[in-house]
Design a protein around this motif. Structure first.
Motif, mmCIF file in Angstrom:
data_model
loop_
_atom_site.group_PDB
_atom_site.id
_atom_site.type_symbol
_atom_site.label_atom_id
_atom_site.label_comp_id
_atom_site.label_asym_id
_atom_site.label_seq_id
_atom_site.Cartn_x
_atom_site.Cartn_y
_atom_site.Cartn_z
ATOM 1 N N ASN A 164 0.652 -1.144 0.244
ATOM 2 C CA ASN A 164 0.011 0.040 -0.122
ATOM 3 C C ASN A 164 0.863 1.368 0.086
ATOM 4 O O ASN A 164 0.227 2.393 -0.096
ATOM 5 N N THR A 165 2.141 1.236 0.030
ATOM 6 C CA THR A 165 2.938 2.261 -0.103
ATOM 7 C C THR A 165 3.356 2.612 -1.528
ATOM 8 O O THR A 165 3.283 3.710 -1.858
ATOM 9 N N GLN A 166 3.413 1.727 -2.369
ATOM 10 C CA GLN A 166 3.807 1.946 -3.817
ATOM 11 C C GLN A 166 2.703 1.877 -4.731
ATOM 12 O O GLN A 166 2.762 2.146 -5.819
ATOM 13 N N THR A 182 -1.616 2.546 -5.276
ATOM 14 C CA THR A 182 -2.884 3.392 -5.032
ATOM 15 C C THR A 182 -3.961 2.411 -5.561
ATOM 16 O O THR A 182 -4.469 2.650 -6.736
ATOM 17 N N GLN A 183 -4.571 1.506 -4.749
ATOM 18 C CA GLN A 183 -5.717 0.697 -5.241
ATOM 19 C C GLN A 183 -6.942 1.298 -4.280
ATOM 20 O O GLN A 183 -6.915 2.039 -3.322
ATOM 21 N N THR A 218 -10.120 1.575 -2.114
ATOM 22 C CA THR A 218 -10.102 1.638 -0.465
ATOM 23 C C THR A 218 -11.822 1.473 -0.150
ATOM 24 O O THR A 218 -12.283 2.014 0.855
ATOM 25 N N ASP A 238 -8.088 -2.741 2.969
ATOM 26 C CA ASP A 238 -7.650 -1.672 1.898
ATOM 27 C C ASP A 238 -6.495 -1.862 1.011
ATOM 28 O O ASP A 238 -5.294 -2.604 1.386
ATOM 29 N N GLY A 239 -6.956 -2.108 -0.246
ATOM 30 C CA GLY A 239 -5.939 -2.049 -1.326
ATOM 31 C C GLY A 239 -5.737 -3.704 -1.639
ATOM 32 O O GLY A 239 -4.961 -3.744 -2.636
#
Length: 249
Positions: free
Chosen positions: A77-79, A81-82, A84, A91-92
């Motif tokens: 989830n850092t790299q 953006t899917q 939520t 999430d993601g």
């Protein structure tokens, strides 16, 4: 993809882009890398896709190799953006995307130690969420993606719990296509554990990376193939859905 991302898998993703350069997005059914949390493996994945990843959206559901100690690797989830719009704490990884005439749904079957606990949060909350997302769907076509296959291509593997809890929901709302990974061989077919209905959901297991297994002999497969790196081209028009499975050659 999972292994040898820069040295070998790069030719597959580039062949897919060359085959359909106007693709609107690319979809992965888990095990993007081999060991969660390793910078070098993510470097290789990004290097393999290079200019493609700069221009084509990438959508992915996680596999067991993308998890570390029951949570997605810190890179996930850092790299990426899917969406939520899934259940809390997923999430993601569990989400849906609406595209013209299509609802695309990701179920996180790598969570909860591969949904082993029938009463676990990850399984029960995703069941309720999936039912609600399909109940409110207004799109003509529905594609579900998750890592674990509903029907395995490997003779020694099976995921009956996934079918027990999720297949009745897929059939209730007439889901069209389920795209999965994990088994490192190819199989496609219509199947159901409900003997009182004619199977309509099409299940696919496939692999794009060079870690390859032979295909099993299970009767659910209408088409199968072992030791093959593949990508799929899926097109939706006003008249229908067209599916092709293609080797990078």
């Amino acid at each position: 993809p999972q292994l040898d991302l820069k040295s070998q898998w790069s030719r597959v993703v580039r062949a897919a882009y060359q085959y359909e350069p106007n693709c609107k997005f690319m979809l992965y059914a888990g095990d993007i890398i081999n060991r969660a949390g390793r910078d070098i493996e993510w470097y290789e994945w990004f290097a393999a896709g290079s200019y493609i990843f700069a221009t084509v959206p990438q959508i992915m559901t996680p596999g067991n190799h993308d998890y570390n100690d029951l949570v997605p690797g810190l890179h996930w989830n850092t790299q990426f953006t899917q969406p939520t719009n899934g259940p809390a704490d997923l999430d993601g990884t569990c989400f849906f995307i609406d595209y013209p005439n299509l609802r695309l749904i990701s179920i996180d079957s790598a969570s909860g130690s591969e949904l082993e606990d029938e009463n676990g949060y990850e399984l029960t909350v995703q069941k309720a969420w999936l039912d609600s997302v399909l109940r409110t769907n207004t799109k003509e076509w529905v594609v579900v993606t998750t890592h674990l296959p509903f029907y395995s291509t490997k003779d020694t593997r099976d995921n009956p719990q996934l079918r027990k809890h999720f297949q009745p929901i897929l059939e209730k709302y007439k889901v069209d296509l389920v795209l999965t990974g994990h088994d490192h061989s190819y199989g496609r077919g219509r199947a159901s554990d409900n003997l009182n209905i004619k199977p309509s959901v099409v299940y696919v297991v496939s692999v794009s990376g060079p870690k390859l297994y032979p295909s099993g002999t299970k009767s659910w497969m209408e088409f199968k193939g072992g030791n093959l790196e593949l990508f799929q081209k899926i097109s939706i028009s006003q008249n229908g859905l067209t599916y092709q499975s293609v080797t990078p050659n």
